[in-house]
Design a protein around this motif. Structure first.
Motif, short mmCIF file in Angstrom:
data_model
loop_
_atom_site.label_atom_id
_atom_site.label_comp_id
_atom_site.label_asym_id
_atom_site.label_seq_id
_atom_site.Cartn_x
_atom_site.Cartn_y
_atom_site.Cartn_z
N ASN A 127 4.83 47.14 58.69
CA ASN A 127 5.08 48.58 58.53
C ASN A 127 4.09 49.47 59.27
O ASN A 127 4.40 50.62 59.58
CB ASN A 127 5.09 48.95 57.05
N ARG B 273 11.24 46.55 51.67
CA ARG B 273 10.53 46.91 52.89
C ARG B 273 9.02 46.78 52.77
O ARG B 273 8.33 46.49 53.75
CB ARG B 273 10.91 48.34 53.32
N LYS C 90 8.36 44.08 66.98
CA LYS C 90 8.48 43.65 68.38
C LYS C 90 7.24 43.97 69.20
O LYS C 90 7.01 43.36 70.27
CB LYS C 90 9.70 44.32 69.02
N ASP C 91 6.43 44.89 68.73
CA ASP C 91 5.24 45.30 69.49
C ASP C 91 3.95 44.65 69.00
O ASP C 91 2.87 44.93 69.53
CB ASP C 91 5.08 46.83 69.42
N PRO D 137 17.46 48.90 57.80
CA PRO D 137 16.74 49.16 59.05
C PRO D 137 15.70 48.08 59.31
O PRO D 137 15.03 47.62 58.38
CB PRO D 137 16.07 50.52 58.81
N GLU D 138 15.58 47.67 60.55
CA GLU D 138 14.63 46.61 60.88
C GLU D 138 13.21 47.14 60.94
O GLU D 138 12.97 48.34 60.93
CB GLU D 138 15.04 45.96 62.22
N PHE D 139 12.26 46.22 60.98
CA PHE D 139 10.84 46.58 61.11
C PHE D 139 10.58 46.92 62.57
O PHE D 139 10.40 46.02 63.40
CB PHE D 139 9.95 45.44 60.64
N GLU D 140 10.54 48.20 62.87
CA GLU D 140 10.44 48.63 64.26
C GLU D 140 9.17 48.15 64.96
O GLU D 140 9.16 47.90 66.16
CB GLU D 140 10.52 50.16 64.34
N LYS D 141 8.09 48.01 64.21
CA LYS D 141 6.81 47.65 64.83
C LYS D 141 6.69 46.16 65.12
O LYS D 141 5.79 45.74 65.84
CB LYS D 141 5.64 48.10 63.93
N ARG E 106 18.12 42.32 58.19
CA ARG E 106 19.34 42.33 59.01
C ARG E 106 20.55 41.90 58.18
O ARG E 106 21.63 42.50 58.27
CB ARG E 106 19.17 41.40 60.21
#
Length: 238
Positions: A144, A12, A193-194, A187-191, A182
């Motif tokens: 991250n 990660r 997409k933003d 868990p994916e890198f939540e940030k 994936r």
């Protein structure tokens, strides 16, 4: 042997345990000129270096040897978020007087970070580093901590050094990192997409952040086999 046959898996924060098996130090060092230490134009030795994301220290040690090929005295501090990798770096360190390793997250408490860096610099009668190396770290900060975190990271580095040796990952590396997570059910890198700084312009966006802090591109040394550019920046007029 291909990159695929040395698949590093997923990490990660980029803290791969076998990193130098699939990306040995020579992949970067062969692009750096023999006169790199002279280019830094250090008036008062030693040449002080911060290696950010040093992993197990292989590249840190190789860089030390590269900079010390002349008569210059070199002192390097290698930092990494992973304490286990730092333990390995310390165990393998054969030049303890000149290379130090420290488990440190530059995105953690700013006072702790600054105290750690100042302690190293104060011991050498320096106020900032002559060179900070950031080899393939910017993407992990970006994924991250988002755009804001990346800017905070870049600002910190630019304000603590005379020269910055940067190897930013291109956007395809972001896509590869996300795909690996994936594939392994992580868990994916939540940030991701933003992110507003994204796509083919991500490297230029990072350079623009550096320029906003008064840095200018001194020279581009080349591009590694993974299409990552090695760029040396310096403070304009300094």
């Amino acid at each position: 042997m291909t990159e695929e046959s040395k698949d590093p898996g997923a990490a990660r924060f980029g803290n791969f345990i076998n990193y130098y098996q699939f990306n040995p130090p020579e992949n970067r060092l062969k692009f750096l000129p023999a006169n790199l230490s002279n280019m830094l134009d250090v008036k008062n030795e030693p040449i002080t270096v911060l290696d950010v994301g040093c992993n197990a220290g292989n590249l840190t040690t190789a860089l030390y040897k590269k900079l010390g090929e002349g008569e210059e005295e070199v002192k390097i501090l290698g930092v990494d978020i992973d304490s286990l990798l730092i333990d390995r770096a310390k165990e393998n360190n054969t030049v303890k007087d000149d290379i130090s390793f420290l488990a440190l997250d530059l995105m953690s408490d700013s006072e702790e970070v600054m105290n750690s860096l100042r302690t190293f610099l104060d011991g050498l009668n320096k106020t900032r580093f002559d060179l900070i190396c950031v080899f393939s770290v910017t993407m992990w900060i970006h994924l991250n901590h988002g755009d804001k975190g990346l800017r905070t990271f870049i600002n910190l580095l630019c304000r603590q050094t005379r020269f910055l040796l940067l190897e930013p990952q291109p956007w395809k590396c972001y896509q590869t990192a996300a795909r690996r997570m994936r594939k392994l059910g992580k868990p994916e890198f939540e940030k991701m997409k933003d992110l507003e700084i994204r796509g083919p312009g991500v490297e230029q966006g990072i350079l623009e952040m550096c320029k906003e802090e008064g840095m200018v591109v001194e020279v581009e040394f080349g591009e590694t086999q993974w299409n990552r550019k090695l760029i040396l920046l310096k403070h304009g007029g300094k």
